[in-house]
Design an enzyme around this catalytic site. Structure first.
Site, PDB file in Angstrom:
ATOM      1  N   ASP A 142       0.837  -1.203   0.000  1.00 23.50           N
ATOM      2  CA  ASP A 142       0.000   0.000   0.000  1.00 23.50           C
ATOM      3  C   ASP A 142       0.875   1.259   0.000  1.00 23.50           C
ATOM      4  O   ASP A 142       1.646   1.480   0.935  1.00 23.50           O
ATOM      5  CB  ASP A 142      -0.881  -0.077   1.263  1.00 23.50           C
ATOM      6  CG  ASP A 142      -2.016   0.900   1.241  1.00 23.50           C
ATOM      7  OD1 ASP A 142      -2.037   1.790   0.378  1.00 23.50           O
ATOM      8  OD2 ASP A 142      -2.896   0.782   2.111  1.00 23.50           O
ATOM      9  N   ASP A 200     -10.490   4.228  -1.374  1.00 22.83           N
ATOM     10  CA  ASP A 200     -11.151   3.187  -0.566  1.00 22.83           C
ATOM     11  C   ASP A 200     -12.675   3.133  -0.718  1.00 22.83           C
ATOM     12  O   ASP A 200     -13.353   4.157  -0.780  1.00 22.83           O
ATOM     13  CB  ASP A 200     -10.848   3.407   0.920  1.00 22.83           C
ATOM     14  CG  ASP A 200      -9.376   3.203   1.233  1.00 22.83           C
ATOM     15  OD1 ASP A 200      -8.573   3.084   0.293  1.00 22.83           O
ATOM     16  OD2 ASP A 200      -9.048   3.168   2.425  1.00 22.83           O
TER      17      ASP A 200
END
Ligand code: GLA
Length: 407
Positions: free
Chosen positions: A159, A232
């Site tokens: 990430d 997200d």
């Protein structure tokens, strides 16, 4: 244009092209032989983030592994058990990272997951810290990859997080080199892919950088098996629909070994209606998206089980042809998508994004279908008939009717 001016302009263009091509040529590329052999169908599993976020513990992950078996999720294909952020502790004097007190024994956890016939996933970042400000892999890539391999890790979500600052700083320091940040990002992914391969363990590599720099165009070249295409998801119809329906046009970048990832599933987390979750699941299978459940498996309603474990629905996602679906047309609140399947069949999603129940139609011609021997409503298993060359379904608010058309 005068001759002199023209030749000067042409020279400038030639120089610009050359510079652009050099920058392109310099873009780091992975030579991984392992990456293309992994994830031949979109990965399926469970990840701790959407439900537990920063509170997840080793016990929660073991309970999730138990529940995957008990509920039948494992046997339906959900085999990756993935810890997301917040497992990380401190590095010791040798630079070896330790898990924090929420995860007392990562090797035992990996063994537990494997003993239950599943695979173990972990999380890190190419920066100094993860998004939740825990220790990440910058400068320790091989050490971390070796550590993961010693724990039996099969999947890494990597990430970008704080590495964005490194990229921005470099960009500010080198205004003359507009690609420096993107180049560093690719380099960071290539570096970790090489470190993973060096362990000798086949580890699925999940890129998470929210779609920056059109990652779908270069994800495979850095050895990624899947890459997030957006920021997200959360457990609302608005966010899920914004992400899912924005995937139009990305189909050509997905293939066995590398997939577009519109983020993990929210099905079963409780804030969407059953019709909205059915839309979520139907859209994700049409997108050949990774199916990574994110709900509390210890408290699954019958509804959530039915939504996550419908074999015919999952088969659309996992279809061996490995083609992602795309939009057929959009008109007002109606949104129709189709996905080619092996053997010349297609899956069709008739979505109603509106606030009221509505019929949604598509013609066989629009779908490119010449012969429709059998049409099935995939969620219910009922046979459906085409009328006057059209497929029509009455679709509830925020709902979908998912069809499979066999030639
Ligand atoms: C980012 C990712 C999420 C999750 C969190 C963890 O926001 O996109 O999927 O991994 O970090 O901190």
């Amino acid at each position: 244009m005068g001759k002199l001016v023209k030749s000067a302009a042409m020279k400038a263009v030639t120089l610009m092209l050359a510079a652009g091509m050099t920058a392109f040529a310099q873009m780091p590329v992975s030579n991984s032989k392992i990456a293309p052999t992994l994830a031949q169908t979109p990965p399926m599993g469970w990840n701790s983030w959407n439900h537990f976020a920063g509170k997840v513990t080793q016990q929660d992950v073991m309970d999730a592994a138990d529940a995957l078996v008990k509920t039948g999720m494992r046997d339906a294909g959900y085999v990756y058990v993935n810890i997301d952020d917040t497992w990380e502790g401190e590095r010791d004097a040798q630079g070896v990272l330790h898990s924090n007190s929420k995860f007392p024994d990562m090797k035992a956890l990996g063994d537990y997951i494997h003993a239950h016939g599943m695979k173990f996933g972990i999380y890190s970042s190419p920066g100094l810290t993860t998004c939740a400000h825990f220790a990440a892999s910058l400068g320790h890539e091989q050490q971390d990859a070796d550590l993961y391999a010693s724990w039996g890790v099969d999947y890494l979500k990597y990430d970008l997080c704080s590495f964005r600052k490194n990229m921005n700083d470099a960009q500010t320091a080198h205004p003359d080199d507009p690609e420096i940040g993107n180049r560093m990002m690719r380099e960071a992914y290539v570096k970790m892919r090489a470190a993973l391969d060096h362990t000798g363990r086949p580890i699925v590599f999940s890129l998470c950088q929210y779609g920056f720099d059109n990652v779908w165009t270069w994800g495979p070249s850095v050895g990624g098996n899947l890459w997030r295409t957006t920021d997200d998801i959360n457990d609302t119809y608005g966010r899920m629909a914004l992400i899912g329906f924005s995937q139009a046009g990305l189909a050509k970048y997905a293939a066995p070994g590398h997939w577009n990832d519109p983020d993990m599933l929210e099905v079963g987390n409780g804030k969407m209606s059953t019709d909205e979750y059915r839309t979520h699941m139907s859209l994700w299978v049409l997108l050949a998206a990774p199916l990574i459940a994110g709900n509390d498996l210890s408290k699954m309603s019958d509804d959530a089980k039915a939504l996550l474990m419908n074999r015919a629905v999952i088969a659309i996602d996992q279809d061996p042809l490995g083609k992602q679906g795309d939009r057929v047309y959009e008109e007002g609140p109606h949104d129709v998508w189709s996905k080619p399947l092996a053997g010349g069949a297609i899956a069709v999603g008739l979505f109603n994004r509106g606030e009221m129940v509505s019929p949604v139609s598509v013609t066989l011609k629009e779908l490119g279908v010449k012969k429709a021997r059998e049409i099935v409503n995939v969620w219910t298993g009922e046979k459906v008939e085409a009328k006057d060359g059209s497929l029509t379904a009455v679709v509830p608010k925020h709902g979908v009717v998912l069809l499979r058309v066999a030639p």
